[in-house]
Design an enzyme around this catalytic site. Sequence first.
Site, mmCIF file in Angstrom:
data_model
loop_
_atom_site.group_PDB
_atom_site.id
_atom_site.type_symbol
_atom_site.label_atom_id
_atom_site.label_comp_id
_atom_site.label_asym_id
_atom_site.label_seq_id
_atom_site.Cartn_x
_atom_site.Cartn_y
_atom_site.Cartn_z
ATOM 1 N N TYR A 1 0.853 -1.184 0.000
ATOM 2 C CA TYR A 1 0.000 0.000 0.000
ATOM 3 C C TYR A 1 0.892 1.238 0.000
ATOM 4 C CZ TYR A 1 -4.627 2.036 0.138
ATOM 5 O OH TYR A 1 -5.788 2.696 -0.216
ATOM 6 N N GLY B 1 6.052 8.326 0.779
ATOM 7 C CA GLY B 1 7.094 8.014 1.745
ATOM 8 C C GLY B 1 7.895 6.799 1.318
ATOM 9 N N HIS B 2 7.209 5.756 0.846
ATOM 10 C CA HIS B 2 7.901 4.572 0.349
ATOM 11 C C HIS B 2 8.722 4.897 -0.902
ATOM 12 C CE1 HIS B 2 4.374 2.597 2.444
ATOM 13 N NE2 HIS B 2 5.400 1.978 3.009
ATOM 14 N N LYS C 1 10.346 7.506 10.025
ATOM 15 C CA LYS C 1 9.050 7.643 10.693
ATOM 16 C C LYS C 1 8.904 6.546 11.738
ATOM 17 C CE LYS C 1 4.992 6.292 9.112
ATOM 18 N NZ LYS C 1 4.303 5.656 10.284
ATOM 19 N N ASP C 2 9.322 5.343 11.383
ATOM 20 C CA ASP C 2 9.374 4.232 12.338
ATOM 21 C C ASP C 2 10.738 4.268 13.019
ATOM 22 O OD1 ASP C 2 6.781 2.753 11.590
ATOM 23 O OD2 ASP C 2 7.791 2.988 9.667
ATOM 24 N N SER D 1 1.479 7.561 6.074
ATOM 25 C CA SER D 1 1.319 6.206 6.590
ATOM 26 C C SER D 1 0.260 5.487 5.770
ATOM 27 C CB SER D 1 0.884 6.253 8.064
ATOM 28 O OG SER D 1 0.492 4.965 8.514
ATOM 29 N N SER D 2 0.471 4.200 5.550
ATOM 30 C CA SER D 2 -0.536 3.410 4.843
ATOM 31 C C SER D 2 -1.849 3.372 5.609
ATOM 32 C CB SER D 2 -0.025 1.982 4.618
ATOM 33 O OG SER D 2 1.142 1.984 3.817
ATOM 34 N N ARG D 3 -1.787 3.520 6.926
ATOM 35 C CA ARG D 3 -2.998 3.476 7.741
ATOM 36 C C ARG D 3 -3.820 4.764 7.654
ATOM 37 N NH1 ARG D 3 0.552 0.282 11.137
ATOM 38 N NH2 ARG D 3 -0.416 -1.733 11.662
#
Length: 334
Positions: A37, A41-42, A183-184, A219-221
């Site tokens: 997803y 960012g990715h 981010k993580d 974020s994917s979420r």
Amino acid sequence: MTAKDPLIIRDKDEMTKWSRFMKAQGSTIGLVPTMGYLHEGHISLVKEAQKHADLIVVSIYVNPGQFSPNEDLSTYPSNFEGDIDKLRSVHGGVDVVFNPFNLYDYGVGEGGETMKRGEEEKGEKVISCVESSKFGHETWIRVENLEKGLCGKSRPIFFKGVATVVAKLFNIVEPDVAVFGKKDYQQWRIIRRMVRDLDFGIKIIGSELVREHDGLAMSSRNVHLSPQEREKALSISRSLYEAKKAAENGERYCTKLRNYVAQTIQKAGGKVDYDEIVDQESLENVEVIQRPVVFCIAAWFGNVRLIDNMEINSLLFTKTKGKRRKQEKKVAIS
């Protein structure tokens, strides 16, 4: 510009053979691990990897080992075809997308129940989706101190699942470089420590956090946020910016900064999981800022748990005539 179609590999042995063949030709390989997803960012991680390696592998794998049965594994967003389209649009392209079906299925079909009973006998009631299955996977990697705080408090099996699946990906892909998003932040530090401690010959690069135009951390979420929840969630980044500004202008006491951020998020309707100011290397709590720190946040808006962070690197002291003097100018935080 002609779009580049990545080779899609689903078998782990085939993935290893491809990597070894390419490295035998003198190419270096960069790995970008993801759960799919994909968002900008990715894509920024892919672009960073391109700076450090000749060939790029993006893994897309939703890792059940980092979810407990009551977490959102089944609802984690997925759009594989959309992910491939995004990767095709990247300048320079991606060489391989590694999309395995299940990295914990060894064709045994037994052992999961026995291992689960053993865990319960030891009093470890929180288990992962892998441990509750019948795959029989028993081996886990723990980075014992770095995983304890922050996200590790409310998600006690999360980082053993992350460290284990990343180690598996490293063994399968055999990259020279791997890129992780900051981010993580805790995850990035844990992977760096694992690589150091276990002598993986891989360079780990932390890529800067990417935000939406309005400041929300990508974020994917985020797709699960309602429009109203998304607007309220902006309180996370906005309060972090204010706290960082205050710290850079002389506010050294973490309790004051943390209280400001927590109260701002709560007033917006969020529920704070944690708000911690920690040392950038050790991730240990800091009470008074005297060295580089990172302000880490996790908060719930509706049913969505969001994380964010900001590094605070500026010196809080200036030298004048050979003596250290506090900066006097401060931003009001109350």
